[in-house]
Design a protein around this motif. Structure first.
Motif, short mmCIF file in Angstrom:
data_model
loop_
_atom_site.label_atom_id
_atom_site.label_comp_id
_atom_site.label_asym_id
_atom_site.label_seq_id
_atom_site.Cartn_x
_atom_site.Cartn_y
_atom_site.Cartn_z
N SER A 210 0.85 -1.19 0.00
CA SER A 210 0.00 0.00 0.00
C SER A 210 0.88 1.24 0.00
N VAL A 211 0.41 2.28 -0.67
CA VAL A 211 1.15 3.54 -0.78
C VAL A 211 0.23 4.67 -0.34
N SER A 212 0.66 5.43 0.67
CA SER A 212 -0.17 6.50 1.21
C SER A 212 -0.32 7.63 0.19
N SER A 213 -1.55 8.15 0.10
CA SER A 213 -1.81 9.28 -0.79
C SER A 213 -2.01 10.56 0.01
N SER A 214 -2.88 10.52 1.02
CA SER A 214 -3.10 11.67 1.89
C SER A 214 -3.65 11.17 3.21
N SER A 215 -3.50 11.99 4.26
CA SER A 215 -3.97 11.59 5.57
C SER A 215 -4.33 12.82 6.38
N SER A 216 -5.51 12.81 7.00
CA SER A 216 -5.95 13.88 7.89
C SER A 216 -6.94 13.28 8.87
N GLY A 217 -7.37 14.09 9.85
CA GLY A 217 -8.30 13.58 10.83
C GLY A 217 -9.62 13.17 10.25
N SER A 218 -10.04 13.78 9.14
CA SER A 218 -11.35 13.50 8.57
C SER A 218 -11.29 12.57 7.37
N GLY A 219 -10.11 12.01 7.06
CA GLY A 219 -10.06 11.10 5.93
C GLY A 219 -8.67 10.59 5.65
N GLN A 220 -8.64 9.47 4.97
CA GLN A 220 -7.39 8.87 4.56
C GLN A 220 -7.58 8.36 3.13
N SER A 221 -6.51 8.37 2.35
CA SER A 221 -6.55 7.76 1.02
C SER A 221 -5.20 7.12 0.75
N TRP A 222 -5.24 6.04 0.02
CA TRP A 222 -4.02 5.31 -0.28
C TRP A 222 -4.24 4.47 -1.54
N TYR A 223 -3.13 3.94 -2.05
CA TYR A 223 -3.18 3.03 -3.20
C TYR A 223 -2.89 1.62 -2.70
N GLN A 224 -3.79 0.68 -3.02
CA GLN A 224 -3.65 -0.71 -2.59
C GLN A 224 -3.18 -1.56 -3.78
N PHE A 225 -2.10 -2.31 -3.57
CA PHE A 225 -1.53 -3.11 -4.67
C PHE A 225 -2.51 -4.19 -5.12
N ASP A 226 -2.63 -4.35 -6.45
CA ASP A 226 -3.47 -5.38 -7.05
C ASP A 226 -2.61 -6.47 -7.67
N ASP A 227 -1.89 -6.15 -8.74
CA ASP A 227 -1.00 -7.12 -9.37
C ASP A 227 -0.04 -6.38 -10.31
N TRP A 228 0.85 -7.15 -10.94
CA TRP A 228 1.78 -6.63 -11.95
C TRP A 228 1.26 -6.99 -13.34
N SER A 229 1.40 -6.08 -14.28
CA SER A 229 1.24 -6.39 -15.71
C SER A 229 2.65 -6.45 -16.30
N LEU A 230 3.03 -7.62 -16.81
CA LEU A 230 4.40 -7.87 -17.25
C LEU A 230 4.40 -8.27 -18.72
N SER A 231 5.48 -7.92 -19.41
CA SER A 231 5.63 -8.34 -20.81
C SER A 231 7.11 -8.38 -21.17
N PHE A 232 7.46 -9.32 -22.02
CA PHE A 232 8.83 -9.43 -22.53
C PHE A 232 8.78 -9.61 -24.04
N SER A 233 9.72 -8.95 -24.73
CA SER A 233 9.83 -9.11 -26.17
C SER A 233 11.27 -8.87 -26.58
N GLY A 234 11.65 -9.45 -27.71
CA GLY A 234 12.98 -9.23 -28.24
C GLY A 234 13.81 -10.50 -28.28
N SER A 235 15.10 -10.33 -28.58
CA SER A 235 16.02 -11.45 -28.70
C SER A 235 16.52 -11.87 -27.33
N GLY A 236 17.04 -13.10 -27.25
CA GLY A 236 17.58 -13.61 -26.00
C GLY A 236 16.58 -14.48 -25.26
N THR A 237 17.03 -14.98 -24.10
CA THR A 237 16.21 -15.86 -23.26
C THR A 237 15.90 -15.14 -21.96
N PHE A 238 14.60 -15.14 -21.58
CA PHE A 238 14.15 -14.42 -20.40
C PHE A 238 13.51 -15.41 -19.42
N TYR A 239 13.93 -15.32 -18.16
CA TYR A 239 13.38 -16.17 -17.11
C TYR A 239 12.71 -15.29 -16.05
#
Length: 708
Positions: free
Chosen positions: A520-549
């Motif tokens: 989670s990443v804090s966005s703002s915080s005060s006595g009357s409210g809080q907001s943050w970013y909650q992790f969901d997942d990664w979007s990943l992609s690979f392209s090009g030459s070579g071998t990727f693990y």
């Protein structure tokens, strides 16, 4: 001869005439062993004809023992793909020996099973089962032909045998699979060790296509190996006596196991960090166990940092304790109550980081306990021992002596760790006693130091080589790493090692790295409210030459996928033998969900002259994915001319408390008295997002203003 057996022998004789016999060439000449004269069949029912027609039949065309090796040719002439479960060999004394072949024979597939023996065999029995009916076991037996020991030479092999040797060199114990095909037939062998075998094609020379791959990477003693088999593909025209060689090559990833636990307050967090990445948990959750990777020095040592923190508004004090579970009694190795503050009242309080030097395979537990929490960790126990580590990957001779609170000495020529018992501060002296033959000089650092009981010292050996540096590769791969977040407001919680950018990887070399996202990443915080970013997942992609693990699993170019954990590692292999530069890219976007909890209402209420009642409405709104809310409690912790509304939202992920202050003002005259009540005092709610309201009833008296 019975009709069924006569027909069977005639059919097999036709197969022999069609070239399906085993030809074994030896230096004394060409020996043709058809195997028909020795063939006996044992089946689980008296009706042999029905079993043959049922489709399961293995022909053993000439089992031969020569030069200490038993050769068991097997030809599947039935209609079922079969699993060769066991091969039983009877010796000349009547004892049975069992071998597990782990071999699958397709229809019309021919294979020679070879095993080295230290006894003289007389017969073999092969137990097979149809792949689709594994409980149906059938036996096929044959006598063994004995050939006097002779010396085999490559010229004799080429003259009359079609055997081609295949060998895999695997010093790491990786699981691998080698497949090959010729003349519209396909075969494979899988093992987890160095292994060699022979294939017997119907004729030589013959075009054979091989492919090899790693099916599972090994993990031993705190080291994960990422392996490849070289070559991965090879095609050639092979004659008798040819040898095809594959080599397993592995890179290493060092790791330790870390359990993180912050049980006391949902505003707290605890993090384990290495040079490879970071791993975190939030408060009031279950303990989480991570495999934590690090980059070792030459002796396998690496640093591991523990840190805990809390939102400044929620700070209650506490302690951070780190245990080494690999040691007897789960000893407490670090303990701190020292706090630092960054960012002022709205910033973050955190514990002074605790840094531990670790060897691979260690298991740690870090616990953050706040004041008044029943799960508080015990206070640190005094220690009268000092841990001494010498990191020496070169094999140089070294000597360490100590005096003061304890005295003694130790010497060696490899990485070593030991402990000494001391009553007070100990002074250490270290020196090099010998230099390995392939190095010009060695040094040990530091040469002198001191440590108190409960502490540790590390000496590191470095050596300069006599060998000249290899020439640099001219060509390579431009590998672009792009790591970010969506939405961009959560970018402060995303990191990578190395950082985003384009890197040049020489031909035949590798680049390893990792990506990490805070839960989670804090966005703002005060006595009357809080907001943050909650992790969901990664979007990943690979392209090009070579071998990727990715996390040890090979990913094809042009692949996109999602990954649900906060941390992951990758290895990129630039192809060998490049004659021009090529490009590749790996893109990782951490997807976050915007969460919040807010309380809103009037900042002030205007009251008419006289005595009366009025109302004010307050709205609690929330979006707290992935948790669900189930109850709201309303209260008025402060009443009077200025009152405070408190809302406490209970969720599956913990509770949240926020406030709203309202001032009362008479539109004319002076406020003489005021009292408030709120309704409802509690309410049931549901869902990860929603809103609910409460009403405050105000009873008041404002003085009247009279005219002249």
């Amino acid at each position: 001869m019975p009709v069924v057996m006569r027909c069977l022998v005639m059919a097999l004789a036709d197969l022999v005439l069609e070239g399906l016999t085993l030809v074994l060439a030896v230096a004394l000449g060409l020996v043709l062993i058809s195997g028909l004269a020795y063939l006996t069949i044992t089946v689980s029912t008296a009706n042999n004809a029905r079993l043959v027609y049922a489709g399961t039949y293995i022909y053993l065309p000439g089992t031969t023992y020569i030069n200490g090796t038993l050769y068991v040719p097997m030809y599947n002439i039935g209609y079922q793909q079969v699993w060769v479960r066991y091969i039983y060999v009877m010796d000349s004394h009547g004892s049975l020996h069992r071998y597990a072949s782990n071999l699958v024979l397709g229809v019309n597939q021919y294979y020679v099973y070879a095993v080295n023996l230290d006894y003289e065999p007389t017969s073999v029995t092969v137990l097979v089962a149809p792949i689709n009916y594994p409980k149906l076991i059938k036996e096929f037996s044959a006598n063994v032909s004995l050939v006097s020991p002779i010396t085999l030479v490559s010229q004799a092999q080429s003259a009359g045998t079609g055997l081609v040797k295949v060998e895999v060199n695997d010093p790491y114990g990786a699981n691998w699979k080698v497949s090959w095909s010729y003349a519209d037939q396909s075969y494979s062998v899988s093992q987890d060790q160095s292994y060699s075998w022979f294939i017997n094609p119907p004729y030589v020379p013959i075009q054979v296509s091989f492919s090899a791959l790693i099916t599972q990477n090994p993990s031993v003693n705190g080291i994960n190996y990422t392996c490849q088999i070289v070559p991965s593909q090879v095609n050639g025209n092979y004659g008798a006596g040819s040898t095809v060689t594959f080599n397993v090559e592995c890179n290493t990833l060092y790791y330790v196991i870390v359990e993180l636990y912050a049980p006391c307050n949902n505003w707290y967090w605890i993090t384990a960090t290495t040079d490879y990445g970071s791993w975190s948990v939030g408060g009031k959750g279950s303990p989480k166990t991570y495999t934590v990777y690090y980059t070792p020095n030459n002796g396998g040592l690496g640093w591991l940092k523990f840190q805990a923190g809390a939102d400044a508004l929620a700070f209650l004090g506490g302690s951070l304790s780190v245990y080494n579970l690999s040691a007897p009694g789960d000893p407490l190795i670090n303990y701190t109550t020292s706090w630092y503050n960054v960012g002022g009242p709205a910033g973050t309080d955190y514990f002074q980081p605790l840094i531990e030097w670790t060897l691979p395979g260690m298991v740690y537990k870090a616990v953050y306990s706040s004041t008044g929490c029943a799960s508080s960790a015990p206070p640190p126990q005094p220690s009268n021992s000092i841990t001494v580590t010498v990191s020496d990957p070169y094999g140089a001779g070294w000597s360490v002596s100590w005096s003061g609170g304890a005295s003694g000495s130790k010497s060696g020529s490899s990485t070593t760790q030991w402990t000494i018992t001391a009553s007070s501060t100990v002074n250490f002296q270290a020196s090099i006693t010998s230099v390995p033959s392939n190095y010009s000089s060695c040094s040990i650092n530091p040469t002198s130091t001191s440590a108190s009981p409960g502490g540790s010292v590390t000496f590191t050996v470095s050596c300069a080589t006599n060998q000249p540096s290899p020439p640099k590769t001219v060509y390579g791969c431009f590998f672009t790493l792009s790591v970010g977040s969506s939405p961009s407001g959560a970018s402060s919680g995303v990191s990578s090692s190395p950082s985003s950018g384009t890197y040049f990887v020489q031909s035949g070399s590798s680049l390893s790295g990792s990506i990490s996202a805070q839960s989670s990443v804090s966005s703002s915080s005060s006595g009357s409210g809080q907001s943050w970013y909650q992790f969901d997942d990664w979007s990943l992609s690979f392209s090009g030459s070579g071998t990727f693990y990715w996390n040890g699993v090979q990913v094809s170019s042009g692949t996109s996928w999602n990954y649900g954990r906060t941390f992951g590692s990758f290895i990129y292999d630039c192809p060998s033998g490049l004659t021009q530069n090529v490009t590749a890219s790996f893109t990782a976007t951490a997807n976050y969900v915007y969460d919040y909890i807010t309380l809103s209402g009037p900042a002030s209420v205007s009251l008419n002259p006289g005595s009366s009642t009025t109302t004010a409405t307050y709205t609690l709104s929330w979006s707290i994915w992935p948790y669900n809310a189930y109850q709201v409690a309303w209260s008025l912790p402060q009443t009077g001319n200025s009152y405070e509304v408190e809302a406490q939202l209970s969720t599956s992920g913990g509770s949240y408390t926020i406030y709203w202050t309202t001032n009362l003002q008479c539109s004319a005259g002076t406020l003489l008295s005021a009292s408030e009540s709120i309704s409802p005092s509690s309410a049931s709610v549901s869902g990860s997002s929603g809103s609910t309201t409460a009403t405050v009833t105000i009873t008041y008296t404002c003085s009247s203003i009279r005219g002249p």
